[in-house]
Design a protein around this motif. Structure first.
Motif, PDB file in Angstrom:
ATOM      1  N   CYS A 213      38.655 -12.995  42.038  1.00 49.44           N
ATOM      2  CA  CYS A 213      38.778 -12.995  43.426  1.00 49.44           C
ATOM      3  C   CYS A 213      40.277 -13.253  43.872  1.00 49.44           C
ATOM      4  O   CYS A 213      40.572 -12.535  44.630  1.00 49.44           O
ATOM      5  CB  CYS A 213      37.915 -13.969  43.915  1.00 49.44           C
ATOM      6  SG  CYS A 213      36.220 -13.806  43.974  1.00 49.44           S
ATOM      7  N   LYS A 216      42.281 -10.207  42.741  1.00 48.86           N
ATOM      8  CA  LYS A 216      41.760  -9.033  43.669  1.00 48.86           C
ATOM      9  C   LYS A 216      42.431  -9.065  45.099  1.00 48.86           C
ATOM     10  O   LYS A 216      42.725  -8.123  45.559  1.00 48.86           O
ATOM     11  CB  LYS A 216      40.319  -8.625  43.496  1.00 48.86           C
ATOM     12  CG  LYS A 216      39.959  -8.082  42.325  1.00 48.86           C
ATOM     13  CD  LYS A 216      38.435  -8.021  42.266  1.00 48.86           C
ATOM     14  CE  LYS A 216      37.965  -7.575  40.874  1.00 48.86           C
ATOM     15  NZ  LYS A 216      36.295  -7.385  40.622  1.00 48.86           N
ATOM     16  N   GLY A 217      42.117 -10.246  45.758  1.00 45.69           N
ATOM     17  CA  GLY A 217      42.588 -10.489  47.219  1.00 45.69           C
ATOM     18  C   GLY A 217      44.254 -10.283  47.208  1.00 45.69           C
ATOM     19  O   GLY A 217      44.502  -9.754  48.275  1.00 45.69           O
ATOM     20  N   ARG A 218      44.956 -10.410  46.039  1.00 43.02           N
ATOM     21  CA  ARG A 218      46.548 -10.291  46.181  1.00 43.02           C
ATOM     22  C   ARG A 218      46.535  -8.844  45.683  1.00 43.02           C
ATOM     23  O   ARG A 218      47.841  -8.695  45.365  1.00 43.02           O
ATOM     24  CB  ARG A 218      46.995 -11.391  45.227  1.00 43.02           C
ATOM     25  CG  ARG A 218      47.177 -12.567  45.995  1.00 43.02           C
ATOM     26  CD  ARG A 218      47.942 -13.532  45.640  1.00 43.02           C
ATOM     27  NE  ARG A 218      48.009 -14.689  46.360  1.00 43.02           N
ATOM     28  CZ  ARG A 218      49.102 -15.673  46.641  1.00 43.02           C
ATOM     29  NH1 ARG A 218      50.214 -15.136  46.196  1.00 43.02           N
ATOM     30  NH2 ARG A 218      49.080 -16.599  47.342  1.00 43.02           N
TER      31      ARG A 218
END
Length: 348
Positions: A213, A216-218
């Protein structure tokens, strides 16, 4: 025999049945593949790895745990093939202690490796990442102490069942044959077996999900570092599920029958046999752990490639020299033939 008699007398002792057929080939494969991979890993760590960091120190301790667990298995294979234990009480105690202590150490150290990678990726500025080699050594020693301490009572009791050519060295007991101390010890072992699966599995899933997570968030999902971190976590989770879930399920089954259906000897036998058979999968973990080393340590990968490159270059050189030799031989034969024809023409 009535239910009341069963409750008072307990179930008769459990001997070698299903595990005598299934375990020898499984454990033999574990030993051969595991020792091969772990001896190579030990050689790389001891002679090829020049720069050590906390991650490599944890991995080195994991290799030690796997190696000691695998070394304890040949005696178990011998007992299964013979159908009885011939090595006496002291060796029986040491054998069981090494098997279960080093299996637990392997689980604990794999979890430490995954948590260390989690902090490296998700919390790169955390002080945990500034751990020195001395501090990492302290963590490794602490893990060994926590692992070995609950298993020490195993050395204090006789685990042999039967006599003569019916002697068995088992840490799994029936109700009838055991003292209250042994029953308590086995109960503690079953508790540890369940806890040492559920707690690490929870941590591993947490680390894997958080790493995925976070990256993917970055929008870092395609970077090489990200891919390696996720592959490492996925590999450890897969190894845990394949190697330790069956033992956890069957151990809980034995526990439930022992607590709520003590008269059901048939079910008790079935789950006890399945628990013993599932040990073969437990030690497959030691054969698969070299995958963790490759995914988890770039230094280990480079040292492994550096160790293999001379072999690959040597083979390439041999192949090239063979082709060159063949070409040279063909040229020499052609030149000899031309010289012979020239001399013949001069003679004519």
């Amino acid at each position: 025999m009535s239910s009341g008699q069963n409750l008072s007398a307990g179930c008769p002792p459990v001997g070698i049945q299903l595990e005598g057929i299934i375990l020898p080939p499984v454990l033999t494969a574990d030993v051969v593949l595991g020792l091969l991979g772990n001896i190579v890993a030990l050689w790389i760590f001891c002679f090829k790895l020049k720069n050590w960091n906390p991650n490599n120190l944890f991995l080195f301790n994991l290799v030690i745990a796997d190696f000691l667990a695998l070394v304890s298995l040949p005696l178990r294979i011998d007992a299964l093939l013979r159908g009885h234990w011939v090595f006496g009480d002291v060796v029986c105690r040491l054998n069981l202690f090494m098997m279960f202590s080093n299996r637990t150490a392997s689980i604990a150290l794999m979890t430490v490796v995954a948590v260390y990678r989690y902090f490296k990726v998700v919390h790169p500025h955390h002080r945990f990442n500034r751990m020195s080699k001395q501090q990492a050594g302290f963590v490794a020693v602490l893990v060994w102490v926590l692992v070995i301490s609950p298993r020490l009572p195993m050395l204090a009791y006789n685990h042999l069942k039967g006599s003569g050519n019916r002697t068995q060295c088992f840490f799994f007991t029936s109700y009838k044959e055991a003292s209250s101390a042994i029953i308590f010890l086995v109960g503690m072992h079953r508790t540890l077996t369940v806890v040492e699966f559920i707690l690490p599995m929870t941590l591993l899933l947490f680390c894997s999900i958080r790493i995925s997570c976070f990256l993917k968030g970055r929008k870092l999902g395609k970077s090489e570092k990200v891919a390696k971190a996720i592959r490492m976590c996925a590999a450890i989770v897969a190894i845990f599920l394949v190697c330790f879930l069956p033992t956890t399920v069957t151990t809980i089954g034995v526990w439930v029958i022992r607590s709520f259906r003590p008269w059901d000897c048939a079910s008790f036998y079935t789950f006890t046999q399945l628990t013993i058979v599932s040990l073969g999968l437990n030690f497959m973990n030691s054969a698969l752990d070299p995958i963790v080393y490759i995914f988890s340590s770039s230094m280990f990968r480079k040292a492994l490639l550096g160790a293999l490159s001379p072999i690959l270059v040597c083979r390439k050189d041999r192949s090239g020299s063979s082709e060159s030799s063949s070409g040279t031989q063909s040229t020499s034969q052609h030149e000899l033939k031309s010289l012979t024809e020239s001399r013949a023409s001069k003679a004519i």
